[in-house]
Motif scaffolding. Structure first.
Motif, PDB file in Angstrom:
ATOM      1  N   ALA A   6       0.828  -0.370   0.268  1.00  0.00           N
ATOM      2  CA  ALA A   6       0.118  -0.114   0.541  1.00  0.00           C
ATOM      3  C   ALA A   6       0.554   0.871  -0.204  1.00  0.00           C
ATOM      4  N   GLY A   7       0.794   1.353  -0.382  1.00  0.00           N
ATOM      5  CA  GLY A   7       1.570   2.881  -0.829  1.00  0.00           C
ATOM      6  C   GLY A   7       2.025   3.606   0.487  1.00  0.00           C
ATOM      7  N   GLY A   8       3.023   4.437   0.474  1.00  0.00           N
ATOM      8  CA  GLY A   8       3.904   4.927   1.706  1.00  0.00           C
ATOM      9  C   GLY A   8       2.658   6.061   2.165  1.00  0.00           C
ATOM     10  N   GLY A  50      -5.172  -3.759  -1.030  1.00  0.00           N
ATOM     11  CA  GLY A  50      -3.584  -2.566  -1.257  1.00  0.00           C
ATOM     12  C   GLY A  50      -2.896  -1.888  -1.131  1.00  0.00           C
ATOM     13  N   GLN A  51      -3.224  -1.712   0.291  1.00  0.00           N
ATOM     14  CA  GLN A  51      -2.550  -0.846   1.315  1.00  0.00           C
ATOM     15  C   GLN A  51      -1.214  -1.475   2.101  1.00  0.00           C
ATOM     16  N   PHE A  52      -1.381  -1.627   1.595  1.00  0.00           N
ATOM     17  CA  PHE A  52       0.072  -2.950   2.372  1.00  0.00           C
ATOM     18  C   PHE A  52       1.198  -3.857   1.554  1.00  0.00           C
ATOM     19  N   SER A  53       0.601  -3.594   0.202  1.00  0.00           N
ATOM     20  CA  SER A  53       0.952  -4.395  -0.567  1.00  0.00           C
ATOM     21  C   SER A  53       2.440  -4.571  -0.571  1.00  0.00           C
ATOM     22  N   ASN A  54       3.743  -3.861  -0.410  1.00  0.00           N
ATOM     23  CA  ASN A  54       4.509  -3.772   0.020  1.00  0.00           C
ATOM     24  C   ASN A  54       5.205  -4.807   1.368  1.00  0.00           C
ATOM     25  N   TRP A  55       5.041  -5.921   1.552  1.00  0.00           N
ATOM     26  CA  TRP A  55       5.329  -6.643   2.495  1.00  0.00           C
ATOM     27  C   TRP A  55       6.297  -8.266   2.339  1.00  0.00           C
ATOM     28  N   ASP A  64      16.303 -10.874   6.537  1.00  0.00           N
ATOM     29  CA  ASP A  64      17.343  -9.529   5.681  1.00  0.00           C
ATOM     30  C   ASP A  64      16.137  -8.486   5.541  1.00  0.00           C
ATOM     31  N   LEU A  65      15.940  -7.417   6.596  1.00  0.00           N
ATOM     32  CA  LEU A  65      14.656  -6.888   7.089  1.00  0.00           C
ATOM     33  C   LEU A  65      16.363  -5.493   6.411  1.00  0.00           C
ATOM     34  N   SER A  66      16.992  -5.385   5.615  1.00  0.00           N
ATOM     35  CA  SER A  66      17.083  -4.114   5.160  1.00  0.00           C
ATOM     36  C   SER A  66      16.326  -3.092   3.828  1.00  0.00           C
ATOM     37  N   ALA A  67      15.465  -4.097   3.169  1.00  0.00           N
ATOM     38  CA  ALA A  67      14.630  -3.793   2.235  1.00  0.00           C
ATOM     39  C   ALA A  67      13.506  -2.454   3.047  1.00  0.00           C
ATOM     40  N   ARG A  68      12.986  -1.643   2.466  1.00  0.00           N
ATOM     41  CA  ARG A  68      11.533  -1.192   3.308  1.00  0.00           C
ATOM     42  C   ARG A  68      10.560  -1.598   2.847  1.00  0.00           C
ATOM     43  N   ARG A  69       9.713  -1.889   3.823  1.00  0.00           N
ATOM     44  CA  ARG A  69       8.665  -2.537   4.076  1.00  0.00           C
ATOM     45  C   ARG A  69       7.584  -2.114   4.781  1.00  0.00           C
ATOM     46  N   ASP A  70       6.607  -1.759   4.465  1.00  0.00           N
ATOM     47  CA  ASP A  70       5.279  -1.242   5.201  1.00  0.00           C
ATOM     48  C   ASP A  70       4.490  -2.706   6.258  1.00  0.00           C
ATOM     49  N   MET A  71       4.970  -3.590   5.692  1.00  0.00           N
ATOM     50  CA  MET A  71       4.490  -4.807   7.642  1.00  0.00           C
ATOM     51  C   MET A  71       5.415  -6.269   6.658  1.00  0.00           C
TER      52      MET A  71
END
Length: 327
Positions: A6-8, A50-55, A64-71
């Motif tokens: 979902a988008g930022g 769709g709000q938190f699709s980058n999970w 590896d948690l270096s990538a920025r995610r919504d969740m």
């Protein structure tokens, strides 16, 4: 996990609410106990499609948690910081070793925009390797001493046959048996609240069709799902329906008590339509299919067709593989 042959801008809109939620959950400081007189929050994370699709979902090493995610969806015990305990009404407290992700909830929550951290835990299975394993009736010092298929569980034991994962067994979730182990599960939810999890992904509640060793009915299974959801909400935790969608009509029966869903292999087994009821109610479905088991492009088309926020992951989910099914 399902055992079968979902988008930022939107994230930022939730930041203020989630920061307040974290303050209530964690009390006086990171990993600290909330004051006993402070009630659990009555509002929690309720993601829309769709709000938190980058999970991402990582419940085993390597991480590896270096990538920025919504969740982020991560293992509860791996997130436990130093000094964490599981506590029980009889006064016993089990000290937990710091997990490989100890302190990461605070690190992730400090990011801007602030991501959601969901904590994975088993609520329908016994794990011989966990520190709380000796509290389950039927526990033995060596996992090989516990009866497995086709030998029936011993009288008084709540530990059934293996789930397909090493040293893991189904629990007897029937109403008459729950009182013997439920407090052990609720102590895990208490831990999730204390260390600052925004919600939980309760796994291994879908015994039907997986040879659990107990004569579990659909009514038993639905009742246990509802109880797990209610207990999470009593602690102010968001909670997702994990699997169980292979039983026709189960998702429709449970959509009111869960905030979102996380089905495994719905594209592979042609079961995604069962979860559409969540989308129709405005609740996100974080669908996962596995590389090597399904054609990724075909699975992603199924996820998109049903309105899911889908991923293709490795099994068990780690940092090794992630393909996002773009909407």
């Amino acid at each position: 996990m399902l055992i079968k042959a979902a988008g930022g801008g939107l994230v930022r809109a939730f930041t203020g609410v989630l920061v307040l939620l974290a303050a209530v959950l964690t009390g006086c400081g990171p990993g600290g106990d909330p004051p006993s007189q402070r009630p659990a929050p009555t509002s929690w994370w309720k993601p829309e499609p769709g709000q938190f699709s980058n999970w991402d979902w990582q419940i085993d090493e390597p991480y590896d948690l270096s990538a920025r995610r919504d969740m982020y969806d991560l293992d509860l015990f791996d997130l436990a910081p130093a000094g964490s305990q599981l506590r029980y009404r009889d006064g016993e407290a089990i000290d937990l070793p710091p997990g490989p992700l100890a302190g990461m909830i605070d690190v992730l929550h400090a990011r801007v925009p602030r991501p959601v951290v969901i904590c994975y835990l088993d609520t329908g299975a016994y794990e011989h390797y966990r520190p709380d394993a000796p509290r389950f009736p039927g526990h033995r010092a060596h996992a090989t001493e516990i009866p497995d298929r086709p030998e029936p569980p011993k009288p008084g034991s709540v530990i059934g046959w293996n789930t397909g994962w090493e040293e893991e067994r189904w629990l007897d979730i029937r109403k008459a048996s729950r009182g013997a182990f439920a407090e052990i599960i609720w102590a895990r939810l208490d831990l999730a609240r204390r260390i600052g999890c925004d919600g939980v992904e309760p796994d291994q509640n879908n015994l039907l069709g997986n040879a659990p060793g107990f004569a579990v009915t659909l009514a038993d299974q639905l009742s246990w799902y509802r109880e797990v959801a209610a207990q999470a909400h009593r602690r102010g935790l968001s909670v997702g329906m994990k699997n169980g969608h292979d039983q026709r009509g189960a998702a429709a029966a449970l959509v009111d008590v869960f905030d979102w869903a996380l089905p495994e292999e719905c594209a592979e087994h042609g079961e995604c339509a069962e979860l559409e009821v969540f989308i129709k109610r405005g609740k996100a479905v974080f669908a996962v299919d596995y590389e090597g088991s399904v054609d990724p492009a075909t699975a992603c088309r199924a996820h998109r067709r049903h309105g899911f926020d889908g991923l293709i992951k490795d099994e068990p989910p780690t940092a090794r593989h992630r393909r996002q099914c773009s909407r």
